[in-house]
Design a protein around this motif. Structure first.
Motif, mmCIF file in Angstrom:
data_model
loop_
_atom_site.group_PDB
_atom_site.id
_atom_site.type_symbol
_atom_site.label_atom_id
_atom_site.label_comp_id
_atom_site.label_asym_id
_atom_site.label_seq_id
_atom_site.Cartn_x
_atom_site.Cartn_y
_atom_site.Cartn_z
ATOM 1 N N LEU A 57 -25.940 -21.085 -33.225
ATOM 2 C CA LEU A 57 -24.491 -21.043 -33.386
ATOM 3 C C LEU A 57 -23.764 -20.710 -32.089
ATOM 4 N N GLY A 58 -24.516 -20.374 -31.045
ATOM 5 C CA GLY A 58 -23.926 -20.098 -29.748
ATOM 6 C C GLY A 58 -23.537 -18.655 -29.499
ATOM 7 N N TYR A 59 -23.929 -17.754 -30.407
ATOM 8 C CA TYR A 59 -23.548 -16.354 -30.250
ATOM 9 C C TYR A 59 -24.624 -15.515 -29.579
ATOM 10 N N VAL A 60 -25.788 -16.084 -29.383
ATOM 11 C CA VAL A 60 -26.874 -15.426 -28.671
ATOM 12 C C VAL A 60 -27.479 -16.443 -27.712
ATOM 13 N N VAL A 61 -27.830 -15.993 -26.520
ATOM 14 C CA VAL A 61 -28.449 -16.836 -25.498
ATOM 15 C C VAL A 61 -29.858 -16.332 -25.243
ATOM 16 N N GLN A 62 -30.799 -17.250 -25.163
ATOM 17 C CA GLN A 62 -32.186 -16.887 -24.881
ATOM 18 C C GLN A 62 -32.498 -17.148 -23.420
ATOM 19 N N ASP A 63 -33.099 -16.153 -22.776
ATOM 20 C CA ASP A 63 -33.514 -16.277 -21.381
ATOM 21 C C ASP A 63 -34.963 -15.832 -21.295
ATOM 22 N N GLY A 64 -35.883 -16.775 -21.347
ATOM 23 C CA GLY A 64 -37.295 -16.436 -21.392
ATOM 24 C C GLY A 64 -37.628 -15.763 -22.709
ATOM 25 N N ASP A 65 -38.193 -14.577 -22.615
ATOM 26 C CA ASP A 65 -38.539 -13.818 -23.829
ATOM 27 C C ASP A 65 -37.439 -12.852 -24.255
ATOM 28 N N GLU A 66 -36.312 -12.866 -23.556
ATOM 29 C CA GLU A 66 -35.242 -11.939 -23.880
ATOM 30 C C GLU A 66 -34.009 -12.683 -24.398
ATOM 31 N N TYR A 67 -33.200 -11.927 -25.141
ATOM 32 C CA TYR A 67 -31.976 -12.470 -25.713
ATOM 33 C C TYR A 67 -30.801 -11.602 -25.287
#
Length: 258
Positions: A57-67
């Motif tokens: 939904l665009g409210y959380v961004v994933q960067d590798g294993d972290e959010y």
């Protein structure tokens, strides 16, 4: 449970879990699934499923294993603030107040028994703390909160105080409801409130209520805060309170007739 801890039979568990995850992400620069699961005492699969839904939904961004929180929240927050009339009329006067005192000023409104900063302005020398636009603050531990509470009707004050959890944020926080009521009587009489290291050690603040010019209804409150090394003596006890009180009065007039 609601924000103040009271039961709510209509609460949806999945929605509450999603917001618990979002709030945890808001407190961190980035979190992994395991860290979130441990801090929230839920399974990793539950956290993962919520994160993937929020990410889609665009409210959380994933960067590798972290959010982390997505910037889409900026749009929601700004729209919420834009719909609040007090923000628009308070902004220019708050900026002028900051120029005069050389510290930090914030405008607060009350929502569901807590205070929320809808605007904040800082001078170059102002001390930054954990407060910012959107910060939720306890009414009993802030000068804006006490200034607001002191000008509520008796029935409304009783209702708001019933929703407050009186926990101490510093050794000087008022945690006794009756002691708070006594101080609120003093605040109502003089027209402004003090916060003497009650929310943050080393910081003092002076707050005044923003009242509607036609019926005296309290709309919110404004405060100036600064370090104890500068907020002291006559400056803290007399000069700043008068400037804050005057700014609150101007905002109240503009809010009533704009």
């Amino acid at each position: 449970m609601t924000r103040d801890g009271t039961p709510n039979a209509a609460a949806v568990g999945a929605t509450k879990q999603s917001f618990a995850i979002l709030e945890q992400l808001g407190e961190q620069e980035g979190c992994g699934v395991s860290e979130l699961a441990e801090s929230l005492s839920v399974s990793k699969s539950t956290v993962y499923n919520h994160l993937q839904t929020l990410r889609s939904l665009g409210y959380v961004v994933q960067d590798g294993d972290e959010y982390r929180l997505g910037l889409q929240f900026l749009g929601l927050g700004d729209r919420a603030r834009q719909h609040h009339d007090l923000y628009h009329v308070a902004k220019p006067e708050t900026d002028s107040l900051v120029e005069a005192v050389g510290e930090r000023a914030q405008v607060m409104v009350e929502e569901d028994g807590t205070g929320i900063y809808v605007y904040q302005s800082l001078a170059d020398q102002a001390v930054r703390t954990d407060s910012h636009i959107g910060t939720v603050v306890d009414l009993h531990a802030t000068s804006v909160g006490k200034a607001y509470l002191a000008h509520l009707s008796d029935d409304r004050l009783d209702a708001v105080l019933d929703r407050i959890t009186f926990h101490g944020q510093t050794p000087d926080t008022l945690t006794d409801p009756e002691a708070l009521r006594t101080e609120l009587d003093e605040v109502a009489e003089r027209g402004y409130a003090f916060n003497d290291e009650e929310r943050t050690v080393g910081m003092r603040a002076v707050g005044a209520p923003i009242l509607s010019a036609d019926d005296g209804r309290v709309l919110g409150a404004i405060s100036v805060s600064g370090p104890t090394t500068r907020m002291n003596g006559t400056w803290y006890h007399e000069e700043v309170p008068e400037m804050v009180r005057q700014s609150a009065q101007i905002i109240g007039i503009r809010a009533t007739y704009s």
